[in-house]
Design a protein around this motif. Structure first.
Motif, PDB file in Angstrom:
ATOM      1  N   ARG A   1       0.815  -1.227   0.000  1.00 59.80           N
ATOM      2  CA  ARG A   1       0.000   0.000   0.000  1.00 59.80           C
ATOM      3  C   ARG A   1       0.843   1.270   0.000  1.00 59.80           C
ATOM      4  NH1 ARG A   1      -3.723  -0.752   5.013  1.00 59.80           N
ATOM      5  NH2 ARG A   1      -4.814   1.079   4.240  1.00 59.80           N
ATOM      6  N   ARG A   2       2.098   1.139   0.455  1.00 57.85           N
ATOM      7  CA  ARG A   2       2.956   2.305   0.667  1.00 57.85           C
ATOM      8  C   ARG A   2       3.035   3.242  -0.529  1.00 57.85           C
ATOM      9  NH1 ARG A   2       8.485   0.260   2.268  1.00 57.85           N
ATOM     10  NH2 ARG A   2       7.373  -0.148   4.204  1.00 57.85           N
ATOM     11  N   GLN A   3       3.396   2.697  -1.690  1.00 58.28           N
ATOM     12  CA  GLN A   3       3.630   3.553  -2.849  1.00 58.28           C
ATOM     13  C   GLN A   3       2.375   4.341  -3.230  1.00 58.28           C
ATOM     14  OE1 GLN A   3       6.475   4.559  -3.974  1.00 58.28           O
ATOM     15  NE2 GLN A   3       5.273   5.959  -5.263  1.00 58.28           N
ATOM     16  N   GLY A   4       1.228   3.656  -3.115  1.00 58.74           N
ATOM     17  CA  GLY A   4      -0.045   4.308  -3.425  1.00 58.74           C
ATOM     18  C   GLY A   4      -0.277   5.517  -2.531  1.00 58.74           C
ATOM     19  N   VAL A   5      -0.037   5.337  -1.226  1.00 57.60           N
ATOM     20  CA  VAL A   5      -0.263   6.442  -0.277  1.00 57.60           C
ATOM     21  C   VAL A   5       0.687   7.594  -0.599  1.00 57.60           C
ATOM     22  CG1 VAL A   5      -0.227   7.120   2.155  1.00 57.60           C
ATOM     23  CG2 VAL A   5      -1.015   4.842   1.535  1.00 57.60           C
ATOM     24  N   ILE A   6       1.960   7.255  -0.845  1.00 57.64           N
ATOM     25  CA  ILE A   6       2.955   8.303  -1.084  1.00 57.64           C
ATOM     26  C   ILE A   6       2.613   9.105  -2.341  1.00 57.64           C
ATOM     27  CG2 ILE A   6       5.400   8.755  -1.613  1.00 57.64           C
ATOM     28  CD1 ILE A   6       6.079   6.405   0.259  1.00 57.64           C
ATOM     29  N   SER A   7       2.220   8.411  -3.411  1.00 58.20           N
ATOM     30  CA  SER A   7       1.944   9.205  -4.622  1.00 58.20           C
ATOM     31  C   SER A   7       0.672  10.029  -4.471  1.00 58.20           C
ATOM     32  CB  SER A   7       1.937   8.352  -5.892  1.00 58.20           C
ATOM     33  OG  SER A   7       1.290   7.161  -5.675  1.00 58.20           O
ATOM     34  N   ARG A   8      -0.271   9.538  -3.678  1.00 59.21           N
ATOM     35  CA  ARG A   8      -1.476  10.344  -3.437  1.00 59.21           C
ATOM     36  C   ARG A   8      -1.165  11.598  -2.625  1.00 59.21           C
ATOM     37  NH1 ARG A   8      -6.318   9.259  -3.939  1.00 59.21           N
ATOM     38  NH2 ARG A   8      -6.937   9.799  -1.834  1.00 59.21           N
ATOM     39  N   VAL A   9      -0.206  11.499  -1.707  1.00 61.33           N
ATOM     40  CA  VAL A   9       0.196  12.680  -0.938  1.00 61.33           C
ATOM     41  C   VAL A   9       0.784  13.718  -1.906  1.00 61.33           C
ATOM     42  CG1 VAL A   9       1.785  13.553   0.825  1.00 61.33           C
ATOM     43  CG2 VAL A   9       0.566  11.432   1.213  1.00 61.33           C
ATOM     44  N   GLY A  10       1.557  13.221  -2.871  1.00 60.46           N
ATOM     45  CA  GLY A  10       2.124  14.117  -3.886  1.00 60.46           C
ATOM     46  C   GLY A  10       1.027  14.798  -4.689  1.00 60.46           C
ATOM     47  N   GLN A  11       0.020  14.000  -5.103  1.00 59.84           N
ATOM     48  CA  GLN A  11      -1.094  14.582  -5.867  1.00 59.84           C
ATOM     49  C   GLN A  11      -1.841  15.620  -5.043  1.00 59.84           C
ATOM     50  OE1 GLN A  11      -3.305  11.060  -6.762  1.00 59.84           O
ATOM     51  NE2 GLN A  11      -2.116  10.561  -8.574  1.00 59.84           N
ATOM     52  N   LEU A  12      -2.035  15.311  -3.772  1.00 59.73           N
ATOM     53  CA  LEU A  12      -2.732  16.247  -2.887  1.00 59.73           C
ATOM     54  C   LEU A  12      -1.957  17.558  -2.790  1.00 59.73           C
ATOM     55  CD1 LEU A  12      -4.994  16.880  -0.860  1.00 59.73           C
ATOM     56  CD2 LEU A  12      -3.707  15.666   0.890  1.00 59.73           C
ATOM     57  N   ALA A  13      -0.634  17.438  -2.640  1.00 56.10           N
ATOM     58  CA  ALA A  13       0.199  18.650  -2.566  1.00 56.10           C
ATOM     59  C   ALA A  13       0.047  19.458  -3.855  1.00 56.10           C
ATOM     60  CB  ALA A  13       1.651  18.269  -2.331  1.00 56.10           C
ATOM     61  N   GLY A  14      -0.048  18.738  -4.981  1.00 53.10           N
ATOM     62  CA  GLY A  14      -0.240  19.415  -6.267  1.00 53.10           C
ATOM     63  C   GLY A  14      -1.554  20.196  -6.287  1.00 53.10           C
ATOM     64  N   ARG A  15      -2.619  19.570  -5.797  1.00 52.08           N
ATOM     65  CA  ARG A  15      -3.932  20.238  -5.737  1.00 52.08           C
ATOM     66  C   ARG A  15      -3.865  21.466  -4.836  1.00 52.08           C
ATOM     67  NH1 ARG A  15      -5.819  18.042 -10.140  1.00 52.08           N
ATOM     68  NH2 ARG A  15      -6.699  15.956  -9.922  1.00 52.08           N
ATOM     69  N   LEU A  16      -3.183  21.319  -3.703  1.00 45.92           N
ATOM     70  CA  LEU A  16      -3.070  22.448  -2.779  1.00 45.92           C
ATOM     71  C   LEU A  16      -2.267  23.572  -3.418  1.00 45.92           C
ATOM     72  CD1 LEU A  16      -2.465  20.619   0.635  1.00 45.92           C
ATOM     73  CD2 LEU A  16      -4.539  21.771  -0.118  1.00 45.92           C
ATOM     74  N   GLY A  17      -1.236  23.181  -4.158  1.00 48.03           N
ATOM     75  CA  GLY A  17      -0.420  24.181  -4.858  1.00 48.03           C
ATOM     76  C   GLY A  17      -1.283  25.019  -5.790  1.00 48.03           C
ATOM     77  N   THR A  18      -2.214  24.352  -6.503  1.00 48.11           N
ATOM     78  CA  THR A  18      -3.105  25.072  -7.411  1.00 48.11           C
ATOM     79  C   THR A  18      -4.065  25.960  -6.617  1.00 48.11           C
ATOM     80  OG1 THR A  18      -3.036  23.081  -8.747  1.00 48.11           O
ATOM     81  CG2 THR A  18      -4.654  24.740  -9.384  1.00 48.11           C
ATOM     82  N   LEU A  19      -4.628  25.382  -5.556  1.00 47.99           N
ATOM     83  CA  LEU A  19      -5.595  26.130  -4.739  1.00 47.99           C
ATOM     84  C   LEU A  19      -4.980  27.408  -4.165  1.00 47.99           C
ATOM     85  CD1 LEU A  19      -8.473  26.016  -3.412  1.00 47.99           C
ATOM     86  CD2 LEU A  19      -7.441  24.772  -1.541  1.00 47.99           C
ATOM     87  N   PHE A  20      -3.734  27.303  -3.740  1.00 46.71           N
ATOM     88  CA  PHE A  20      -3.079  28.448  -3.091  1.00 46.71           C
ATOM     89  C   PHE A  20      -2.157  29.206  -4.041  1.00 46.71           C
ATOM     90  CE2 PHE A  20      -4.198  25.853   0.579  1.00 46.71           C
ATOM     91  CZ  PHE A  20      -4.700  26.810   1.445  1.00 46.71           C
ATOM     92  N   SER A  21      -2.220  28.897  -5.309  1.00 46.69           N
ATOM     93  CA  SER A  21      -1.314  29.484  -6.309  1.00 46.69           C
ATOM     94  C   SER A  21       0.131  29.449  -5.824  1.00 46.69           C
ATOM     95  CB  SER A  21      -1.699  30.926  -6.634  1.00 46.69           C
ATOM     96  OG  SER A  21      -3.066  31.088  -6.670  1.00 46.69           O
ATOM     97  N   GLY A  22       0.528  28.300  -5.320  1.00 43.50           N
ATOM     98  CA  GLY A  22       1.928  28.094  -4.949  1.00 43.50           C
ATOM     99  C   GLY A  22       2.289  28.452  -3.512  1.00 43.50           C
TER     100      GLY A  22
END
Ligand SMILES: Nc1nc2c(ncn2[C@@H]2O[C@H](COP(=O)(O)OP(=O)(O)OP(=O)(O)O)[C@@H](O)[C@H]2O)c(=O)[nH]1
Ligand SMILES: [Mg+2]
Length: 307
Positions: A192-213
């Motif tokens: 399960r590890r890799q799945g969780v880690i890449s989802r955290v990355g995707q979440l950070a990406g979404r937050l980056g967009t939400l907060f414009s960086g």
């Protein structure tokens, strides 16, 4: 013989008398007749609170079952039992809501372990977050801290990652810190590890967009510390995944509840989590600056001259 007492004779055929039968004898008082609700607070109530005092809003994200509600329930149990190191309880405008989420674990305290300490979070209004409020006093300097903590269903985070649905997260813009809650057991599980880690990355990406960086301080809160310590390799991989998107985060292991109380006590790490979430970078402000006149300066005349 007359008695001098007049008696109103009710005329049953008069419709106005009949309609009054069964109606309230006293008029309902105007104004608030009940105590204010102490269930979760809506965003409007939090904004109102923010207008009168400094409130630290914490964003709490994480997939279903990751341990978000458990962190809040345990925090409440710790602080209400004076067990949160470095902090004392001062007030809460949402005591009933805390009681609701902590109920399961109270039964457990009575020696009757429930299947689950907390239950899946569902909101009464599925578009508006419900907040819990906690006012704490820091032992070291007596500073009061008002925390606004949303208890959101995990689906909000799942949908943010999968479909980039951000409309419900407008409130995050007011957040000083964002906790991303992760199940430590999933991170320690090879499959399960890799799945969780890449989802955290995707979440950070979404937050980056939400907060414009400009993302607020990010904390990866890893639950289930009682199941074992998080390996350094996993922490490194998590931070590396975030670094790919230019995001930095603090990793913190917690155990809101514990199946292994001998090794790791329930509430492990929560004091550190609160300490790390409340260290504001604001410079210490002088509340009442000295305005003693400086010898020789003619401030008032000087002030008039340039008008
Ligand atoms: N032993 C142990 N149990 C935990 C820990 N963290 C969470 N749990 C349990 O894991 C289950 C799920 O936790 P919740 O806090 O309800 O999960 P959630 O993130 O709020 O989930 P949703 O509301 O569905 O989004 C509950 O039964 C918790 O009691 C922990 O550190 N140790
Ligand atoms: Mg929950």
């Amino acid at each position: 013989m007359t008695t001098g007492v007049s008696v109103d004779v009710v005329d049953p055929s008069d419709p106005t008398t009949l309609s009054a039968i069964g109606s309230p004898v006293l008029e309902r008082p105007t104004g608030t007749s009940s105590f204010p609700s102490s269930r979760t607070l809506g965003p409007d109530a939090i904004s109102k609170m923010m207008a009168s005092r400094y409130v630290t809003v914490i964003g709490i994200l994480g997939d279903p079952e990751s341990g978000k509600t458990a962190c809040l329930a345990s925090l409440y149990l710790m602080i209400s039992n004076a067990e949160l190191a470095g902090w004392k309880f001062a007030d809460s405008k949402s005591l009933m809501a805390f009681e609701d989420i902590a109920r399961g674990s109270r039964e457990w305290n009575a020696g009757n372990p429930p299947e689950q300490m907390t239950v899946h979070t569902e909101l009464s209004d599925e578009r508006r977050p419900g907040f819990l409020h906690l006012r704490l006093v820091r032992d070291s300097d007596g500073r009061r801290v008002d925390l606004a903590l949303p208890d959101l269903p995990g689906e909000w985070t799942t949908e943010l990652v999968s479909t980039s649905r951000t409309d419900r997260f407008e409130f995050l813009r007011a957040a000083e810190v964002i906790w991303v809650v992760l199940d430590g057991r999933a991170l320690e599980n090879k499959e399960r590890r890799q799945g969780v880690i890449s989802r955290v990355g995707q979440l950070a990406g979404r937050l980056g967009t939400l907060f414009s960086g400009e993302i607020p301080k990010l904390m990866l809160v890893i639950t289930h510390r009682d199941s074992g310590e998080l390996s350094a390799a996993v922490t490194t991989r998590l931070t590396a995944e975030l670094a790919k998107r230019d995001v930095a985060a603090t990793v913190l292991a917690v155990a809101p509840f514990s199946d292994n109380d001998e090794q790791v006590k329930a509430g492990f790490g929560l004091d550190e989590l609160i300490a790390a979430s409340t260290t504001s970078d604001l410079p210490a402000m002088e509340f009442w600056p000295s305005s003693d006149p400086v010898e020789g300066s003619r401030s008032y005349i000087g002030y008039r001259r340039d008008r």
